[in-house]
Design a protein around this motif. Structure first.
Motif, PDB file in Angstrom:
ATOM      1  N   UNK A 263       2.739   7.345   6.662  1.00  0.00           N
ATOM      2  CA  UNK A 263       2.030   8.003   5.555  1.00  0.00           C
ATOM      3  C   UNK A 263       2.903   8.239   4.331  1.00  0.00           C
ATOM      4  N   UNK A 264       4.167   8.649   4.541  1.00  0.00           N
ATOM      5  CA  UNK A 264       4.991   8.952   3.369  1.00  0.00           C
ATOM      6  C   UNK A 264       5.266   7.704   2.533  1.00  0.00           C
ATOM      7  N   UNK A 265       5.505   6.574   3.188  1.00  0.00           N
ATOM      8  CA  UNK A 265       5.714   5.326   2.444  1.00  0.00           C
ATOM      9  C   UNK A 265       4.421   4.842   1.805  1.00  0.00           C
ATOM     10  N   UNK A 266       3.308   4.976   2.519  1.00  0.00           N
ATOM     11  CA  UNK A 266       2.030   4.546   1.968  1.00  0.00           C
ATOM     12  C   UNK A 266       1.655   5.390   0.760  1.00  0.00           C
ATOM     13  N   UNK A 267       1.903   6.698   0.839  1.00  0.00           N
ATOM     14  CA  UNK A 267       1.611   7.582  -0.299  1.00  0.00           C
ATOM     15  C   UNK A 267       2.479   7.226  -1.503  1.00  0.00           C
ATOM     16  N   UNK A 268       3.745   6.893  -1.256  1.00  0.00           N
ATOM     17  CA  UNK A 268       4.629   6.494  -2.344  1.00  0.00           C
ATOM     18  C   UNK A 268       4.158   5.183  -2.957  1.00  0.00           C
ATOM     19  N   UNK A 269       3.766   4.263  -2.124  1.00  0.00           N
ATOM     20  CA  UNK A 269       3.228   2.989  -2.626  1.00  0.00           C
ATOM     21  C   UNK A 269       1.975   3.230  -3.463  1.00  0.00           C
ATOM     22  N   UNK A 270       1.105   4.129  -3.023  1.00  0.00           N
ATOM     23  CA  UNK A 270      -0.123   4.436  -3.784  1.00  0.00           C
ATOM     24  C   UNK A 270       0.214   5.020  -5.154  1.00  0.00           C
ATOM     25  N   UNK A 271       1.256   5.851  -5.226  1.00  0.00           N
ATOM     26  CA  UNK A 271       1.665   6.418  -6.513  1.00  0.00           C
ATOM     27  C   UNK A 271       2.260   5.340  -7.432  1.00  0.00           C
ATOM     28  N   UNK A 272       2.949   4.383  -6.849  1.00  0.00           N
ATOM     29  CA  UNK A 272       3.468   3.263  -7.638  1.00  0.00           C
ATOM     30  C   UNK A 272       2.326   2.430  -8.220  1.00  0.00           C
TER      31      UNK A 272
END
Length: 324
Positions: free
Chosen positions: A304-313
């Protein structure tokens, strides 16, 4: 103390000329600590060109055959703990685990409990009879993703042989700093950093290390990469990406000083500021099943933390794209 016999063999080339025996061995067999290897040498477990050598200061000449016939402590002395595991697959021969961030794989001086080994021994007590509780390969504490664990001696032998012969398929997702134009491969030797004890580095006399990478998605100042390991050196992807000047987001050891992009939303800046681990995830693992010989593979989505960061990018790219 419960022990397991272990046999290692390696023929060195001219690059080891002048190196101490213990250093050459620790760089080649990097699953074992230098202190453990030094103990093996002192106890007469190491032969160089069929002669026992008991001095760690023995200077290598190059082109020697080194054989190690030693004993390693197995999990009999480690404590079983009821720690939850994310088990992707389990059968009579092996387990595949999706490791979360923050979970140390092996017990050590600073982490005697609360590790994946402790959890495995609770789930399968028989693993106490296998080297390293059946764990075949490692992930760093803050790297997430797939690991295979052998449940029998036969499976352990097969999987270790596959790993040594580079027969595993291992693909990773990484979010890196800066925009990469296209994918490629990096073939650069890795060894201990000359001054930083806990770090690795690309050095001329290191062990050969090969990483293949391709661009999955580009952002304004970052890139989502898919990477495949041909070799498996300590910190390999992290070191290679830093060497190429595309360090992994959040990597506390290899990313260096972070430069804040000029086009960045408050939400992305906050997400980057709070991401305190390397954005690296072992997303695919493939191998030949030790019982059937059939090729099998497993996948695990980014946490989730990587996916959330990717979504913000993505949101950041879309926001500034709409401003133009």
């Amino acid at each position: 103390m419960t022990t397991q016999s272990i046999e290692l063999r390696h023929t060195f080339d001219e690059k080891v000329y002048g190196k101490r025996l213990d250093l050459a061995l620790s760089e080649t067999f990097d699953d074992y600590s230098r202190s453990r290897i030094q103990d093996w040498v002192k106890r007469g477990f190491v032969k160089v060109n069929d002669e026992v050598v008991t001095s760690n200061k023995h200077k290598m000449a190059g082109f020697e055959l080194v054989e190690v016939n030693a004993e390693v402590e197995v999990a009999g002395e480690w404590k079983a703990e009821a720690i939850e595991l994310n088990i992707v697959h389990e059968d009579d021969d092996l387990l595949v685990i999706n490791k979360p961030a923050g979970l140390v794989v092996h017990p050590g001086a600073g982490n005697p409990e609360g590790t994946m080994v402790n959890a495995l021994l609770h789930h399968v007590p028989e693993l106490q009879n296998l080297p390293r509780a059946g764990i075949i390969h490692r992930l760093d504490k803050e790297t997430t993703g797939l690991l295979v664990v052998a449940k029998t001696i036969a499976a352990h032998t097969s999987l270790v042989e596959q790993l040594q012969n580079r027969a595993f398929t291992r693909e990773y997702d990484a979010l890196v700093n800066r925009v990469m134009v296209s994918g490629s491969s990096v073939d650069a030797p890795i060894g201990r950093h000359p001054t930083k004890r806990t770090a690795m580095a690309v050095i001329p006399d290191g062990r050969r290390a090969i990483t293949h990478y391709r661009v999955a998605e580009k952002f304004l100042d970052h890139t989502h990469l898919k990477l495949r390991l041909e070799t498996g050196r300590t910190h390999q992807i992290r070191v290679h990406m830093s060497y190429l000047k595309f360090p992994i987001v959040g990597d506390p050891l290899y990313s260096g000083r972070y430069r804040v992009p000029t086009k960045i939303t408050p939400q992305l800046k906050d997400a980057l500021d709070k991401f305190k681990r390397q954005a690296l995830h072992a997303s695919l693992l493939g191998l030949k099943h030790p019982a059937t010989g059939e090729y099998v593979e497993w996948r695990a989505p980014m946490p989730n933390d990587m996916q959330n960061l990717r979504d913000q990018l993505v949101a950041n790219r879309e926001f500034f794209g709409n401003q133009e």
